[in-house]
Design an enzyme around this catalytic site. Sequence first.
Site, mmCIF file in Angstrom:
data_model
loop_
_atom_site.group_PDB
_atom_site.id
_atom_site.type_symbol
_atom_site.label_atom_id
_atom_site.label_comp_id
_atom_site.label_asym_id
_atom_site.label_seq_id
_atom_site.Cartn_x
_atom_site.Cartn_y
_atom_site.Cartn_z
ATOM 1 N N GLN A 64 -8.867 2.971 -0.375
ATOM 2 C CA GLN A 64 -8.675 3.103 -1.798
ATOM 3 C C GLN A 64 -9.405 4.389 -2.134
ATOM 4 O OE1 GLN A 64 -8.651 -0.302 -3.998
ATOM 5 N NE2 GLN A 64 -7.237 -1.493 -2.976
ATOM 6 N N ARG B 78 -13.157 -13.931 -2.044
ATOM 7 C CA ARG B 78 -12.478 -14.708 -1.158
ATOM 8 C C ARG B 78 -13.212 -15.489 -0.248
ATOM 9 N NH1 ARG B 78 -7.836 -10.022 -0.642
ATOM 10 N NH2 ARG B 78 -6.233 -10.601 -2.372
ATOM 11 N N LYS C 24 -12.757 -8.858 -3.997
ATOM 12 C CA LYS C 24 -11.210 -8.339 -4.160
ATOM 13 C C LYS C 24 -10.706 -9.238 -5.247
ATOM 14 C CE LYS C 24 -10.086 -6.226 -0.146
ATOM 15 N NZ LYS C 24 -9.381 -5.007 -0.205
ATOM 16 N N ARG D 121 -3.207 -14.081 -2.002
ATOM 17 C CA ARG D 121 -3.682 -14.389 -0.644
ATOM 18 C C ARG D 121 -4.339 -15.548 -0.576
ATOM 19 N NH1 ARG D 121 -1.555 -9.894 1.104
ATOM 20 N NH2 ARG D 121 -2.103 -7.804 0.117
ATOM 21 N N SER E 100 0.786 -1.262 0.068
ATOM 22 C CA SER E 100 -0.048 0.086 0.040
ATOM 23 C C SER E 100 0.757 1.370 -0.055
ATOM 24 C CB SER E 100 -0.983 -0.102 1.201
ATOM 25 O OG SER E 100 -2.009 -0.970 1.013
ATOM 26 N N ASP F 255 -7.853 -7.596 4.261
ATOM 27 C CA ASP F 255 -6.620 -8.353 3.484
ATOM 28 C C ASP F 255 -5.969 -9.579 4.120
ATOM 29 O OD1 ASP F 255 -7.015 -6.686 1.160
ATOM 30 O OD2 ASP F 255 -5.318 -5.527 1.536
ATOM 31 N N ARG G 296 -13.450 -6.155 -11.325
ATOM 32 C CA ARG G 296 -13.677 -5.630 -9.884
ATOM 33 C C ARG G 296 -14.455 -4.169 -10.100
ATOM 34 N NH1 ARG G 296 -8.252 -5.933 -6.581
ATOM 35 N NH2 ARG G 296 -9.507 -5.111 -4.905
#
Length: 441
Positions: free
Chosen positions: A174, A351, A347, A395, A28, A320, A128
């Site tokens: 964001q 997820r 994401k 991830r 980030s 996250d 997204r």
Amino acid sequence: MESNDQSLLASTCTSPLRGSIRVPGDKSISHRAIMLAAIAKGQTSVSGFLEGADAISTMNACRALGVRIEGPNKGHVLVHGLGKHGLSAADHDLDCGNAGTAMRLMMGLLAGQSFSSTLIGDESLSKRPMRRVADPLGLMGAQIVTNDGKPPVRIVASPGLNGIDFSMPIASAQVKSALLLAGLYAQGHTRITEPAPTRDHTERMWGGFGVKVEIEGASRSLKGGQTLHGCEIDIPADISSAAFFLVAASIVPGSDLILEHVGMNLTRIGVVDILRLMGADIEVINPRVVGGEPVADLRVRSSQLRGIEVPTSMVPLAIDEFPVLFVAACFAQGQTIVRGAEELRVKESDRIAAMETGLLACGAQVRATADGMVIEGQPDASLKGCTIQSQGDHRIAMAFAVAGQRSSGVITILNTSNVATSFPGFVGLAKVCGMQVEQQA
């Protein structure tokens, strides 16, 4: 990791995790450092830059806009800033790859420019949602064209922006950062109010560049027209990357591992707080402030975790890290409940669905909900070997690499090339501290 058909093989950890390691720089902060340096006057020296595909996408986009950038070389980058109005139109679409942060923040940065730009991404990023940034930018006077709310995103040359007073419906660092970036180019003040705390790297970094942001409760206010000046930035190790080792060392018996120079920003340490609520043994050593960001070394030792109901106030601060937190919950005593995490469904993959499918295949007792997960922990059990589809999500891939350390057989994780987007060198570092992970072409 160049191809999309690479796999990770994770198997039972045969010895405790030991040693002292430093994970790569915070993703980030790496994104933000390059963008702000690009529009600053003079040079900005960056150390600790994450040399992963996501952050490189931001760097390449800024280069295409005319910015001269030297590096990266072992985490060192030198950016020759062009000033706030020094960027120029790219001669091609700006490819953000897999990086949602790059695309959303670039939307804010480009909204105030006198030229048009188009942002594109890979297959995952192209699914997204971008309307959450496009709509409030439209209220500021920007003209943003999307594909039914998704990329590609066309930012039309701006005749001028106006500041707004905007309350975000969803907590998102964001979105907040994109609107503050646009606010630099706007007439008057831009005031953003968030429904829950989110990471504040942008606000902290403004100070280093000489920009004043007023903080009052849940609101952030910035006056347009301010000038950025080049500075030095030292990026701490990414706590999101450290999270995989925090969980691995917590669940592998006898482990005693130190993670060096980890970013301890209060808006990012939700994963540490949640693990501690679950009974994890995490010690904060030598806390200090480096370049405006708090950092520390973390010592984590194995412990018997317990199931909890995760406080919803902590969810945005660990969004996250939930894939690997779901893994931790599988080995906790009792039930773990996560609510208010619907953001996980938009994401790099869904997820919640990806973790439910994979954990069920491993023999875990889990049930997905619309906004989270219910997990029945089995502290003395081992997961079973199986094949997992990572959905191309870094991830998800690394979370199951951690799960494999407590499996009775090999967990094969498919489509893992995107691990390089956030954690280049993951397999090598995992091996250094004793994890059983192999990369297979």
